[in-house]
Motif scaffolding. Structure first.
Motif, short mmCIF file in Angstrom:
data_model
loop_
_atom_site.label_atom_id
_atom_site.label_comp_id
_atom_site.label_asym_id
_atom_site.label_seq_id
_atom_site.Cartn_x
_atom_site.Cartn_y
_atom_site.Cartn_z
N GLY A 219 0.79 -1.21 0.00
CA GLY A 219 0.00 0.00 0.00
C GLY A 219 0.83 1.27 0.00
O GLY A 219 0.38 2.32 -0.50
N ASP B 266 -7.36 -0.80 4.36
CA ASP B 266 -6.45 -0.39 3.30
C ASP B 266 -5.47 -1.49 2.92
O ASP B 266 -5.12 -1.64 1.75
CB ASP B 266 -5.67 0.85 3.74
CG ASP B 266 -6.51 2.12 3.69
OD1 ASP B 266 -7.70 2.00 3.35
OD2 ASP B 266 -5.99 3.20 3.99
N ARG B 267 -5.00 -2.22 3.90
CA ARG B 267 -3.98 -3.24 3.64
C ARG B 267 -4.51 -4.38 2.77
O ARG B 267 -3.72 -5.16 2.23
CB ARG B 267 -3.46 -3.78 4.97
CG ARG B 267 -4.46 -4.56 5.77
CD ARG B 267 -4.00 -4.86 7.18
NE ARG B 267 -3.85 -3.66 7.97
CZ ARG B 267 -3.93 -3.63 9.31
NH1 ARG B 267 -4.14 -4.75 9.98
NH2 ARG B 267 -3.79 -2.51 9.96
N ILE C 229 -6.27 -1.97 -1.07
CA ILE C 229 -5.37 -1.43 -2.08
C ILE C 229 -4.70 -2.52 -2.92
O ILE C 229 -4.77 -2.47 -4.15
CB ILE C 229 -4.33 -0.51 -1.43
CG1 ILE C 229 -5.00 0.76 -0.91
CG2 ILE C 229 -3.22 -0.15 -2.43
CD1 ILE C 229 -4.09 1.68 -0.14
N LEU D 150 -3.70 -0.97 -7.00
CA LEU D 150 -2.27 -0.98 -6.72
C LEU D 150 -1.45 -0.49 -7.92
O LEU D 150 -0.65 0.44 -7.77
CB LEU D 150 -1.82 -2.38 -6.28
CG LEU D 150 -0.31 -2.55 -6.06
CD1 LEU D 150 0.19 -1.60 -4.99
CD2 LEU D 150 0.02 -3.99 -5.71
N ARG E 22 -2.14 9.38 -0.81
CA ARG E 22 -2.46 8.01 -0.39
C ARG E 22 -3.29 8.01 0.89
O ARG E 22 -4.25 7.24 1.01
CB ARG E 22 -1.14 7.26 -0.21
CG ARG E 22 -1.13 6.07 0.71
CD ARG E 22 -1.86 4.87 0.14
NE ARG E 22 -1.83 3.80 1.09
CZ ARG E 22 -2.64 3.68 2.14
NH1 ARG E 22 -3.57 4.59 2.38
NH2 ARG E 22 -2.55 2.65 2.96
#
Length: 259
Positions: free
Chosen positions: A87, A165-166, A169, A175, A211
Motif C-alpha cells: 500500500g 487499506d492493507r 489497495i 495498486l 495516499r
C-alpha cells in the motif's frame, strides 16, 4: 582537422536510458518476486498448516500439537504486513521518480544534453515515463493478482476485512494505478524543482498525502456502491484521473521551460 562526434540516435538514447535505470529495474523486480514468493508460501504452506493445527483436538495439557507459530510467522500478521508494504510502495516509486528519473538529470544537465542531440524534451520525458511505467504495471499487476487470489482463498483463516487499506489497495488494479500515480507525481516534482533531493522529498510527501487522503475520499463510496469491486474500481478511477492530471502538468511545465 577536427571531427565532431555523431549525434546520438533514438535507439542509442533508449539503450542509454535502460542502462541508466537498470539498478532501479533490478530492485523493483527483486521486490516484486520476493513479495510474490512470500505470498505463495503463505498460501501454499503456512495457511494450510494453521488450518490443520486448528483442526487438532486439545491435548490433555491444553496445548495444540504443532501449533508453535509466533506473531512473526502467523499468516494473518504476515498478510497484513505485506498489504501495508504494498500500500505504501507508491511513495517509494514517487521518491525515485522525483529524485533519479527526472530531478537528477535536470540538475546535472544530462537532460539538456539529450535535448541538443536527438531527443526533444517531450520525447525525452515520454521515453523515461514509458520505460518506468511498463515494469511498474507488470510487477504491480502480478502482485495484485497474487495478493487478491491468496487473500480470497484464505480469508476464512485471516483476521482481515476487505475495507481495510492493507487489503483494499493491493487486491486489484488500484495498486498498479497508485504506482503510476507515484511515477507521475515524481516526474512533475522533478521538472518543477529540477533538483534531486527537493524533488525526491516533495514527490514522496505529496504521494503519501494523497495516499492517506484517498482513504477518506473512497470511504463514502461504501454507501451508494456495495461490495468490494464497485468501490475498488471507483477508487481506481479516482487515482487514474489524478495520474492523468499530474502527467498533463509535467508535459505542460516541461514545454514552457524549454521554449
Amino acid at each position: 582537422m577536427s571531427t565532431t562526434a555523431p549525434a546520438a540516435t533514438p535507439a542509442s538514447a533508449q539503450r542509454s536510458l535502460r542502462r541508466l535505470h537498470r539498478p532501479a529495474l533490478l530492485v523493483w523486480s527483486a521486490f516484486a518476486l520476493l513479495v510474490t514468493g512470500w505470498l505463495l508460501w503463505l498460501h501454499l504452506s503456512e495457511v494450510p498448516a494453521e488450518r490443520a493445527c486448528q483442526g487438532f483436538h486439545h491435548s490433555a495439557d491444553g496445548d495444540l500439537p504443532g501449533c508453535d507459530y509466533s506473531a512473526l510467522t502467523d499468516a494473518g500478521n504476515l498478510f497484513n504486513f505485506l498489504g501495508e508494504v504494498l500500500g505504501y510502495a507508491p511513495v517509494a516509486v514517487a521518491a525515485w521518480a522525483g529524485g533519479a528519473l527526472t530531478g537528477r538529470e535536470l540538475e546535472s544537465g544530462t537532460a539538456k544534453l539529450a535535448w541538443t542531440q536527438s531527443l526533444s524534451p517531450a520525447r525525452w520525458l515520454t521515453g523515461k515515463l514509458t520505460a518506468a511505467a511498463l515494469p511498474l504495471l507488470a510487477g504491480g499487476g502480478l502482485l495484485a493478482l497474487v495478493f487478491g487470489w491468496a487473500w480470497t482463498s484464505d480469508q476464512d483463516a485471516l483476521v482481515t476485512d476487505w475495507t481495510w487499506d492493507r487489503v483494499f489497495i493491493p487486491r486489484g488494479p488500484l495498486l498498479p494505478a497508485l504506482l503510476l500515480l507515484g511515477l507521475a507525481v515524481g516526474a512533475l516534482a522533478g521538472i518543477a524543482l529540477r533538483r534531486t533531493l527537493p524533488a525526491l522529498a516533495a514527490a514522496a510527501a505529496v504521494t503519501l498525502a494523497v495516499r492517506l487522503y484517498l482513504r477518506t475520499a473512497w470511504q463514502p463510496l461504501h454507501g451508494p456502491l456495495h461490495g468490494f469491486w464497485p468501490v475498488h474500481l471507483a477508487a481506481t478511477a479516482m487515482v487514474l484521473v489524478l495520474t492523468a492530471a499530474a502527467l498533463i502538468g509535467s508535459f505542460s511545465l516541461l514545454r514552457r521551460r524549454t521554449r
